[in-house]
Design an enzyme around this catalytic site. Structure first.
Site: not given
Length: 498
Positions: A138, A141, A331
């Site tokens: 993640s 992101k 997240s």
């Protein structure tokens, strides 16, 4: 204390005056002189003994840590960065390595790569395979956040509209990219639920009344903004079944969750139709006293909505900056994928997964953040096919933190704070990492065999450092791997490193 120090001389005087039987009396002046001498000699001793009765003096209080080394009063990132001075000394690379290398160790298998840079100059202070492509989880992101802020702008809002349908007695709920819709009233104080379907339905009823519309209303849904497969084939079926992601649509309640408070487990498999059905229910309730009924079935619009159709009502989302910060804090995979597709649409690309990955790569390149060695197959980091080097993340975090592009600085509040917020709220609590609590600000990343941590910290000398640590091939469930990341970041927070 006067009695203690004067007692012995007084006893000496009484003994002298009494004398021994048969002895002749002594002259008084030698006795007085002796007493005086004894008193004078006793005074320095008293001064030495007295502190023992008072106890040791308290040590001088330790100087308070500088502002940037204190846990924040609020979770506002600019407060931490405000006092930075370019004159603060830059850590010595060898000293940084001496602090980070011993703690950045994989537990049971796998490897960590990483990079640390001085934010103001870009000088590399630590480099362990920082140019190697790695599965970033993640942390990806962060790249999507930069892309959304550059293409859409921090202040942009997504509008969900209700327009007149192609036939009488029809209304069309038109998706505008807001997947954080709430079912109830709009709440301007929230990011999720800033636009509410109950408020949108009430405004629609008022508009229909104003045109004299009565009778049955049929709700259609236009979700044509996104194209291509709703589910990325690079996502593992187990992750989809576990609710880590769901089929992508430009219209959803609660980021495609049945309940905003339940962020695990099954999700709607057609979030656009689920939102359409909720809107129809709210419209039915709002129109009950206005001579309106609503057909039970909700259908997809047969084609794109007509550009010149009358807008009956609209509800705007939270800003892109607010949504980006929520995406980073918790997240949110669904929100990240939506942001990628909306950025693609904003730049004339298709609202598909291919459009999303293409716009992220293009925008990083346009921002001067080299993406030559990067491979993307999604924009949330759930897929194992992504490859991004640690250097890419330190460059991106540096671009966000230094504010060279004011649009990117809007993402600062999205970084979770060690021990306090977001996906770092339960970390930095043991003796080896507590020094980073309140100071380390970083995006986490977690897959079965992947862990990542990329962010920034102000060291003990007031120097802003950016870092990225990526672990691949790790033993699933080995708690020591997360601790290794946190210890490495904590070492930077306490670093004078000269």
């Amino acid at each position: 204390m006067t009695k203690s120090t004067g007692g012995e001389p007084l006893r000496s005087r009484r003994s002298s005056r009494g004398g021994s039987p048969g002895q002749s009396p002594r002259k008084p002046w030698p006795l007085a002189l002796a007493a005086l001498i004894l008193i004078v000699l006793a005074i320095p001793g008293a001064l030495l003994v007295a502190p023992g009765f008072k106890g040791p003096e308290a040590p001088a209080p330790a100087p308070a840590p500088p502002a940037w080394q204190q846990p924040p009063a609020t979770l506002s990132a600019p407060q931490v960065l405000a006092p930075l001075q370019p004159s603060a000394p830059v850590p010595v690379p060898s000293a940084v390595s001496a602090q980070v290398d011993p703690v950045l160790k994989a537990d049971g298998g796998g490897t960590f790569t990483g990079m640390v840079q001085d934010a103001l100059t870009g000088q590399v202070l630590f480099d362990r395979g920082g140019a190697e492509g790695r599965v970033p989880a993640s942390n990806l992101k962060l790249l999507t956040a930069v892309t959304a802020l550059r293409t859409l702008g921090p202040d942009h809002r997504f509008s969900t509209k209700v327009i007149q349908g192609p036939a009488p007695g029809q209304v069309v709920l038109v998706a505008g990219g807001d997947v954080l819709l709430g079912a109830g009233e709009s709440n301007a104080e929230q990011v999720m639920g800033r636009a509410g379907l109950a408020t949108l339905a009430a405004a629609t009823v008022q508009a229909l009344q104003a045109t004299g519309t009565t009778g049955e209303i049929k709700v259609l849904v236009d979700d044509s903004l996104f194209t291509g497969p709703a589910l990325n084939p690079n996502w593992q079926s187990g992750d989809v079944e576990a609710g880590e992601i769901a089929p992508l649509y430009p219209l959803a309640l609660n980021s495609a969750r049945f309940d905003p408070a339940v962020t695990t487990g099954p999700r709607p498999q057609d979030s656009a139709m689920a939102a359409g059905q909720e809107f129809a229910a709210r419209l039915r309730a709002a129109g009950a006293g206005a001579g309106l009924t609503v057909a039970p079935a909700v259908e997809r619009s047969p084609g794109d909505s007509q550009a010149n159709a009358a807008v009956l009502a609209a509800a705007d989302s939270a800003t892109v900056a607010e949504q980006v910060n929520l995406m980073l804090q918790v997240s949110d995979n669904y929100l990240a994928e939506t942001m990628g597709r909306m950025a693609a649409v904003a730049t004339g690309r298709p609202g598909s997964n291919d459009g999303a990955t293409a716009v992220v790569a293009a925008e990083l390149g346009a921002a001067g953040l080299s993406s030559d060695t990067m491979k993307l197959v999604d924009v949330c980091g759930l897929a194992m096919g992504n490859q991004v080097p640690a250097r890419q993340f330190t460059d991106v975090v540096r671009a966000i933190a230094t504010g060279a592009d004011a649009r990117l600085r809007a993402a600062l509040d999205g970084f979770p704070v060690g021990g306090l917020s977001g996906t770092l709220d339960t970390r930095y609590g043991d003796a080896t990492t507590s020094g980073g609590a309140g100071l380390v600000r970083a995006k986490t990343g977690t897959l079965n065999t992947v862990l990542a941590l990329s962010g920034y910290v102000v060291d003990a000398d007031g120097r802003l450092l950016v870092f990225s640590f990526l672990g691949n091939g790790l033993v699933p469930g080995a708690a020591g791997n997360k601790e290794a990341l946190d210890r490495a970041a904590t070492a930077l927070a306490g670093c004078g490193c000269r």
